[in-house]
Write a protein that holds these residues in place. Structure first.
Motif, PDB file in Angstrom:
ATOM      1  N   MET A 134      32.364  85.347  56.150  1.00 21.23           N
ATOM      2  CA  MET A 134      30.938  85.086  56.167  1.00 21.23           C
ATOM      3  C   MET A 134      30.678  83.844  55.308  1.00 21.23           C
ATOM      4  SD  MET A 134      27.840  87.635  55.113  1.00 21.23           S
ATOM      5  CE  MET A 134      27.354  88.345  56.665  1.00 21.23           C
ATOM      6  N   THR A 135      29.972  82.902  55.879  1.00 22.98           N
ATOM      7  CA  THR A 135      29.715  81.650  55.162  1.00 22.98           C
ATOM      8  C   THR A 135      28.572  81.810  54.169  1.00 22.98           C
ATOM      9  OG1 THR A 135      28.154  80.874  56.821  1.00 22.98           O
ATOM     10  CG2 THR A 135      30.474  80.317  57.167  1.00 22.98           C
ATOM     11  N   THR A 136      28.452  80.842  53.304  1.00 24.98           N
ATOM     12  CA  THR A 136      27.376  80.854  52.314  1.00 24.98           C
ATOM     13  C   THR A 136      26.021  80.790  52.995  1.00 24.98           C
ATOM     14  OG1 THR A 136      28.864  79.669  50.834  1.00 24.98           O
ATOM     15  CG2 THR A 136      26.556  79.725  50.224  1.00 24.98           C
ATOM     16  N   PHE A 137      25.947  79.997  54.055  1.00 21.34           N
ATOM     17  CA  PHE A 137      24.674  79.872  54.771  1.00 21.34           C
ATOM     18  C   PHE A 137      24.264  81.209  55.388  1.00 21.34           C
ATOM     19  CE2 PHE A 137      22.103  78.760  58.507  1.00 21.34           C
ATOM     20  CZ  PHE A 137      21.061  78.127  57.857  1.00 21.34           C
ATOM     21  N   SER A 138      25.218  81.971  55.909  1.00 18.38           N
ATOM     22  CA  SER A 138      24.910  83.280  56.494  1.00 18.38           C
ATOM     23  C   SER A 138      24.375  84.244  55.437  1.00 18.38           C
ATOM     24  CB  SER A 138      26.154  83.869  57.146  1.00 18.38           C
ATOM     25  OG  SER A 138      26.615  83.023  58.167  1.00 18.38           O
ATOM     26  N   ILE A 139      24.930  84.158  54.248  1.00 16.62           N
ATOM     27  CA  ILE A 139      24.435  85.010  53.152  1.00 16.62           C
ATOM     28  C   ILE A 139      22.992  84.628  52.809  1.00 16.62           C
ATOM     29  CG2 ILE A 139      24.750  85.563  50.705  1.00 16.62           C
ATOM     30  CD1 ILE A 139      27.785  85.197  51.212  1.00 16.62           C
ATOM     31  N   PHE A 140      22.721  83.317  52.756  1.00 15.56           N
ATOM     32  CA  PHE A 140      21.353  82.883  52.470  1.00 15.56           C
ATOM     33  C   PHE A 140      20.386  83.315  53.561  1.00 15.56           C
ATOM     34  CE2 PHE A 140      23.145  79.644  49.476  1.00 15.56           C
ATOM     35  CZ  PHE A 140      22.423  80.058  48.369  1.00 15.56           C
ATOM     36  N   VAL A 141      20.804  83.253  54.806  1.00 18.91           N
ATOM     37  CA  VAL A 141      19.936  83.679  55.913  1.00 18.91           C
ATOM     38  C   VAL A 141      19.624  85.168  55.798  1.00 18.91           C
ATOM     39  CG1 VAL A 141      19.834  84.005  58.417  1.00 18.91           C
ATOM     40  CG2 VAL A 141      20.612  81.841  57.495  1.00 18.91           C
ATOM     41  N   ALA A 142      20.611  85.965  55.441  1.00 19.48           N
ATOM     42  CA  ALA A 142      20.384  87.407  55.271  1.00 19.48           C
ATOM     43  C   ALA A 142      19.420  87.667  54.111  1.00 19.48           C
ATOM     44  CB  ALA A 142      21.717  88.115  55.042  1.00 19.48           C
ATOM     45  N   LEU A 143      19.632  86.975  52.996  1.00 16.77           N
ATOM     46  CA  LEU A 143      18.725  87.155  51.849  1.00 16.77           C
ATOM     47  C   LEU A 143      17.308  86.695  52.166  1.00 16.77           C
ATOM     48  CD1 LEU A 143      21.030  86.065  48.890  1.00 16.77           C
ATOM     49  CD2 LEU A 143      20.226  88.368  49.418  1.00 16.77           C
ATOM     50  N   ILE A 144      17.187  85.580  52.878  1.00 14.81           N
ATOM     51  CA  ILE A 144      15.857  85.077  53.260  1.00 14.81           C
ATOM     52  C   ILE A 144      15.170  86.078  54.176  1.00 14.81           C
ATOM     53  CG2 ILE A 144      14.696  83.292  54.635  1.00 14.81           C
ATOM     54  CD1 ILE A 144      16.713  81.276  53.436  1.00 14.81           C
ATOM     55  N   SER A 145      15.917  86.691  55.083  1.00 14.04           N
ATOM     56  CA  SER A 145      15.327  87.690  55.988  1.00 14.04           C
ATOM     57  C   SER A 145      14.818  88.904  55.219  1.00 14.04           C
ATOM     58  CB  SER A 145      16.346  88.129  57.032  1.00 14.04           C
ATOM     59  OG  SER A 145      16.756  87.031  57.800  1.00 14.04           O
ATOM     60  N   VAL A 146      15.594  89.354  54.253  1.00 11.98           N
ATOM     61  CA  VAL A 146      15.177  90.514  53.448  1.00 11.98           C
ATOM     62  C   VAL A 146      13.928  90.178  52.641  1.00 11.98           C
ATOM     63  CG1 VAL A 146      15.843  91.992  51.500  1.00 11.98           C
ATOM     64  CG2 VAL A 146      17.468  91.538  53.353  1.00 11.98           C
ATOM     65  N   VAL A 147      13.908  89.008  52.014  1.00 15.50           N
ATOM     66  CA  VAL A 147      12.743  88.607  51.215  1.00 15.50           C
ATOM     67  C   VAL A 147      11.513  88.457  52.099  1.00 15.50           C
ATOM     68  CG1 VAL A 147      11.793  86.748  49.784  1.00 15.50           C
ATOM     69  CG2 VAL A 147      14.094  87.594  49.362  1.00 15.50           C
ATOM     70  N   CYS A 148      11.682  87.899  53.289  1.00 17.70           N
ATOM     71  CA  CYS A 148      10.544  87.759  54.211  1.00 17.70           C
ATOM     72  C   CYS A 148       9.989  89.119  54.608  1.00 17.70           C
ATOM     73  CB  CYS A 148      10.961  86.983  55.455  1.00 17.70           C
ATOM     74  SG  CYS A 148      11.134  85.216  55.188  1.00 17.70           S
ATOM     75  N   PHE A 149      10.884  90.067  54.891  1.00 18.88           N
ATOM     76  CA  PHE A 149      10.426  91.405  55.246  1.00 18.88           C
ATOM     77  C   PHE A 149       9.658  92.044  54.087  1.00 18.88           C
ATOM     78  CE2 PHE A 149      11.121  96.018  55.271  1.00 18.88           C
ATOM     79  CZ  PHE A 149      10.469  96.336  56.448  1.00 18.88           C
ATOM     80  N   LEU A 150      10.208  91.927  52.878  1.00 23.70           N
ATOM     81  CA  LEU A 150       9.515  92.494  51.717  1.00 23.70           C
ATOM     82  C   LEU A 150       8.175  91.813  51.464  1.00 23.70           C
ATOM     83  CD1 LEU A 150      12.493  92.966  49.235  1.00 23.70           C
ATOM     84  CD2 LEU A 150      11.253  94.737  50.503  1.00 23.70           C
TER      85      LEU A 150
END
Length: 124
Positions: free
Chosen positions: A1-17
């Motif tokens: 898993m690339t660094t960008f994929s981790i950031f996309v997952a974190l951004i998605s979680v923050v957006c949902f919250l």
């Protein structure tokens, strides 16, 4: 898993919250904060409103920070430099030579000149 994929997952979680926190708020004092009772209770309406307000600003700041950090982690698939200037493409040099005036061309031009003068005299 690339660094960008981790950031996309974190951004998605923050957006949902962030969406959940914003939807819970009601600017007119209603919503979730009004169901906890009167403002006299400890941890009541005012504390809920403050918590939701602070969490909204915190999540927004975290979202902006994650977006900026994800931009830094993107390499764009290019290892050495930019793809805007591709150094592997060779542009061929201009090989066509400009025609030079030969003696025949100069003579032909001078022969046509009297005909042009006769046409000018007919137009007048």
């Amino acid at each position: 898993m690339t660094t960008f994929s981790i950031f996309v997952a974190l951004i998605s979680v923050v957006c949902f919250l962030l969406v959940v926190v914003i939807m819970v708020q009601n600017p007119k004092g209603g919503g979730l904060s009004s169901t906890f009772g009167s403002s006299q209770t400890i941890g009541g309406v005012q504390n809920t409103t403050d918590f939701l307000d602070k969490s909204t600003w915190t999540l927004a700041a975290v979202l902006i920070a994650l977006i900026l950090l994800s931009n830094l982690s993107v390499t764009g698939g290019v290892e050495n430099g930019s793809k805007l200037i591709d150094e592997t493409i060779e542009v061929p040099a201009a090989t066509t030579e400009l025609p030079t005036a030969t003696e025949e061309a100069v003579e032909a031009a001078t022969e046509e000149a009297p005909a042009a003068e006769s046409i000018d005299s007919l137009i007048k």
